[in-house]
Design a protein around this motif. Structure first.
Motif, PDB file in Angstrom:
ATOM      1  N   VAL A   8       0.840  -1.203   0.000  1.00  0.00           N
ATOM      2  CA  VAL A   8       0.000   0.000   0.000  1.00  0.00           C
ATOM      3  C   VAL A   8       0.873   1.250   0.000  1.00  0.00           C
ATOM      4  O   VAL A   8       0.608   2.216  -0.737  1.00  0.00           O
ATOM      5  CB  VAL A   8      -0.951  -0.007   1.212  1.00  0.00           C
ATOM      6  N   ARG A   9       1.915   1.253   0.806  1.00  0.00           N
ATOM      7  CA  ARG A   9       2.816   2.411   0.849  1.00  0.00           C
ATOM      8  C   ARG A   9       3.487   2.632  -0.505  1.00  0.00           C
ATOM      9  O   ARG A   9       3.653   3.767  -0.960  1.00  0.00           O
ATOM     10  CB  ARG A   9       3.879   2.204   1.929  1.00  0.00           C
ATOM     11  N   ALA A  10       3.877   1.543  -1.156  1.00  0.00           N
ATOM     12  CA  ALA A  10       4.507   1.662  -2.479  1.00  0.00           C
ATOM     13  C   ALA A  10       3.506   2.212  -3.494  1.00  0.00           C
ATOM     14  O   ALA A  10       3.864   3.012  -4.366  1.00  0.00           O
ATOM     15  CB  ALA A  10       5.035   0.300  -2.933  1.00  0.00           C
ATOM     16  N   ALA A  11       2.247   1.798  -3.380  1.00  0.00           N
ATOM     17  CA  ALA A  11       1.207   2.292  -4.283  1.00  0.00           C
ATOM     18  C   ALA A  11       1.012   3.793  -4.090  1.00  0.00           C
ATOM     19  O   ALA A  11       0.874   4.547  -5.061  1.00  0.00           O
ATOM     20  CB  ALA A  11      -0.099   1.548  -4.030  1.00  0.00           C
ATOM     21  N   ILE A  12       1.012   4.246  -2.838  1.00  0.00           N
ATOM     22  CA  ILE A  12       0.861   5.674  -2.557  1.00  0.00           C
ATOM     23  C   ILE A  12       2.031   6.459  -3.141  1.00  0.00           C
ATOM     24  O   ILE A  12       1.843   7.501  -3.783  1.00  0.00           O
ATOM     25  CB  ILE A  12       0.744   5.920  -1.037  1.00  0.00           C
ATOM     26  N   ASP A  13       3.240   5.955  -2.960  1.00  0.00           N
ATOM     27  CA  ASP A  13       4.422   6.630  -3.497  1.00  0.00           C
ATOM     28  C   ASP A  13       4.349   6.715  -5.020  1.00  0.00           C
ATOM     29  O   ASP A  13       4.691   7.753  -5.612  1.00  0.00           O
ATOM     30  CB  ASP A  13       5.693   5.882  -3.084  1.00  0.00           C
ATOM     31  N   LEU A  14       3.897   5.642  -5.647  1.00  0.00           N
ATOM     32  CA  LEU A  14       3.804   5.619  -7.109  1.00  0.00           C
ATOM     33  C   LEU A  14       2.766   6.628  -7.597  1.00  0.00           C
ATOM     34  O   LEU A  14       2.990   7.356  -8.566  1.00  0.00           O
ATOM     35  CB  LEU A  14       3.443   4.209  -7.577  1.00  0.00           C
ATOM     36  N   ILE A  15       1.609   6.672  -6.909  1.00  0.00           N
ATOM     37  CA  ILE A  15       0.558   7.620  -7.289  1.00  0.00           C
ATOM     38  C   ILE A  15       1.047   9.049  -7.138  1.00  0.00           C
ATOM     39  O   ILE A  15       0.813   9.905  -8.004  1.00  0.00           O
ATOM     40  CB  ILE A  15      -0.707   7.387  -6.443  1.00  0.00           C
ATOM     41  N   ARG A  26       1.564  -4.493 -11.591  1.00  0.00           N
ATOM     42  CA  ARG A  26       2.906  -4.752 -12.125  1.00  0.00           C
ATOM     43  C   ARG A  26       3.875  -3.646 -11.713  1.00  0.00           C
ATOM     44  O   ARG A  26       5.014  -3.918 -11.298  1.00  0.00           O
ATOM     45  CB  ARG A  26       2.833  -4.850 -13.655  1.00  0.00           C
ATOM     46  N   LYS A  27       3.432  -2.394 -11.798  1.00  0.00           N
ATOM     47  CA  LYS A  27       4.316  -1.280 -11.449  1.00  0.00           C
ATOM     48  C   LYS A  27       4.602  -1.236  -9.954  1.00  0.00           C
ATOM     49  O   LYS A  27       5.713  -0.906  -9.539  1.00  0.00           O
ATOM     50  CB  LYS A  27       3.710   0.038 -11.924  1.00  0.00           C
ATOM     51  N   VAL A  28       3.604  -1.552  -9.149  1.00  0.00           N
ATOM     52  CA  VAL A  28       3.830  -1.591  -7.705  1.00  0.00           C
ATOM     53  C   VAL A  28       4.832  -2.692  -7.371  1.00  0.00           C
ATOM     54  O   VAL A  28       5.720  -2.516  -6.541  1.00  0.00           O
ATOM     55  CB  VAL A  28       2.510  -1.809  -6.942  1.00  0.00           C
ATOM     56  N   ALA A  29       4.687  -3.840  -8.036  1.00  0.00           N
ATOM     57  CA  ALA A  29       5.630  -4.941  -7.817  1.00  0.00           C
ATOM     58  C   ALA A  29       7.047  -4.520  -8.179  1.00  0.00           C
ATOM     59  O   ALA A  29       8.010  -4.848  -7.466  1.00  0.00           O
ATOM     60  CB  ALA A  29       5.209  -6.149  -8.636  1.00  0.00           C
ATOM     61  N   ALA A  30       7.172  -3.768  -9.277  1.00  0.00           N
ATOM     62  CA  ALA A  30       8.492  -3.297  -9.691  1.00  0.00           C
ATOM     63  C   ALA A  30       9.087  -2.354  -8.642  1.00  0.00           C
ATOM     64  O   ALA A  30      10.297  -2.379  -8.385  1.00  0.00           O
ATOM     65  CB  ALA A  30       8.396  -2.594 -11.043  1.00  0.00           C
ATOM     66  N   GLU A  31       8.226  -1.518  -8.042  1.00  0.00           N
ATOM     67  CA  GLU A  31       8.691  -0.615  -6.982  1.00  0.00           C
ATOM     68  C   GLU A  31       9.289  -1.403  -5.813  1.00  0.00           C
ATOM     69  O   GLU A  31      10.209  -0.941  -5.139  1.00  0.00           O
ATOM     70  CB  GLU A  31       7.523   0.233  -6.470  1.00  0.00           C
ATOM     71  N   LEU A  32       8.725  -2.583  -5.573  1.00  0.00           N
ATOM     72  CA  LEU A  32       9.140  -3.399  -4.431  1.00  0.00           C
ATOM     73  C   LEU A  32      10.152  -4.474  -4.813  1.00  0.00           C
ATOM     74  O   LEU A  32      10.531  -5.296  -3.970  1.00  0.00           O
ATOM     75  CB  LEU A  32       7.905  -4.062  -3.808  1.00  0.00           C
ATOM     76  N   ASP A  33      10.541  -4.469  -6.111  1.00  0.00           N
ATOM     77  CA  ASP A  33      11.473  -5.488  -6.601  1.00  0.00           C
ATOM     78  C   ASP A  33      10.935  -6.884  -6.308  1.00  0.00           C
ATOM     79  O   ASP A  33      11.652  -7.765  -5.808  1.00  0.00           O
ATOM     80  CB  ASP A  33      12.858  -5.301  -5.978  1.00  0.00           C
ATOM     81  N   ALA A  34       9.650  -7.070  -6.625  1.00  0.00           N
ATOM     82  CA  ALA A  34       8.973  -8.341  -6.362  1.00  0.00           C
ATOM     83  C   ALA A  34       8.249  -8.795  -7.623  1.00  0.00           C
ATOM     84  O   ALA A  34       8.023  -8.008  -8.555  1.00  0.00           O
ATOM     85  CB  ALA A  34       7.979  -8.191  -5.213  1.00  0.00           C
ATOM     86  N   ALA A  35       7.868 -10.050  -7.653  1.00  0.00           N
ATOM     87  CA  ALA A  35       7.076 -10.575  -8.755  1.00  0.00           C
ATOM     88  C   ALA A  35       5.639 -10.082  -8.623  1.00  0.00           C
ATOM     89  O   ALA A  35       5.080 -10.047  -7.520  1.00  0.00           O
ATOM     90  CB  ALA A  35       7.111 -12.098  -8.756  1.00  0.00           C
ATOM     91  N   ALA A  36       5.033  -9.704  -9.751  1.00  0.00           N
ATOM     92  CA  ALA A  36       3.675  -9.157  -9.717  1.00  0.00           C
ATOM     93  C   ALA A  36       2.700 -10.129  -9.060  1.00  0.00           C
ATOM     94  O   ALA A  36       1.820  -9.723  -8.289  1.00  0.00           O
ATOM     95  CB  ALA A  36       3.220  -8.810 -11.130  1.00  0.00           C
TER      96      ALA A  36
END
Length: 217
Positions: A8-15, A26-36
């Motif tokens: 959720v925090r990564a999603a907020i940062d991306l927004i 997919r983009k949130v996963a990339a922010e976290l260096d994780a698989a979607a």
């Protein structure tokens, strides 16, 4: 470790960086260096992630106040706390005012407003209307500020003044006079002015006594 809170925090940062339209699992996963696909163990879909973002933003609003303080000051603090999210999360705030208010965190906005209205002496039904009026004003201000900020992003710092200056003086004499006065929109002053009017109208300092409490009081 991947957690719902980190997602959720990564999603907020991306927004906040790229806008809500850019959000994807997919983009949130990339922010976290994780698989979607790993995100779906914590958040079932994008809609649920958006709801979780709203929940997080509203949960972070500080509504703490003094129950013994004058009701106008309590209401003023509540409204300022709600508006603060437009400064803390200028791009995410649009989700707060457009998505459904159904979670415990979002319902507490209404509950707190009702509590203040009840403390002012309003019966239950009227307290509901007062709370709705508070929140309508707060949401309306956030929507106006969001539109203004978008206008500035798209057209520059003086976009509103330029738009007013282009108005036909014959059709819009008051707007033309405003332009001639070198008016500059101050969103903080606009908010405080409107809030003063609302509080004076809805929360009199000396509230008249009501009938004894009944089923709807």
């Amino acid at each position: 470790m991947l957690t719902r809170d980190r997602i959720v925090r990564a999603a907020i940062d991306l927004i906040e960086r790229d806008g809500a339209e850019a959000l994807s699992m997919r983009k949130v996963a990339a922010e976290l260096d994780a698989a979607a696909m790993s995100l779906y163990h914590h958040v079932p879909n994008k809609a649920a992630l958006l709801d979780a973002v709203v929940e997080r933003i509203v949960t972070d609003i500080d509504f703490s106040d003094d129950p013994e303080a004058p009701v106008r000051e309590r209401a003023r603090g509540m409204m300022r706390a709600f508006r603060k999210i437009s400064h803390d999360h200028p791009r995410t705030v649009n989700l707060v005012i457009t998505r459904d208010f159904e979670s415990p965190a979002t319902l507490r906005l209404f509950e707190h407003a009702m509590e203040i209205a009840r403390a002012a002496g309003y019966p239950l039904a009227d307290a509901t209307r007062i709370a709705g009026t508070f929140l309508s004003f707060a949401v309306g201000c956030l929507m106006r500020e969001t539109r203004f900020q978008k206008m500035v992003e798209d057209h520059g710092d003086h976009a509103l003044e330029e738009k007013f200056a282009a108005a036909d003086p014959a059709a819009f004499p008051n707007i033309s006079a405003l332009v001639a006065s070198a008016f500059v929109l101050d969103l903080d002053a606009e908010f405080e002015f409107g809030l003063d009017l609302l509080l004076k109208a809805s929360l009199p300092e000396a509230f008249p006594p009501h009938e004894p409490a009944g089923p709807n009081r």
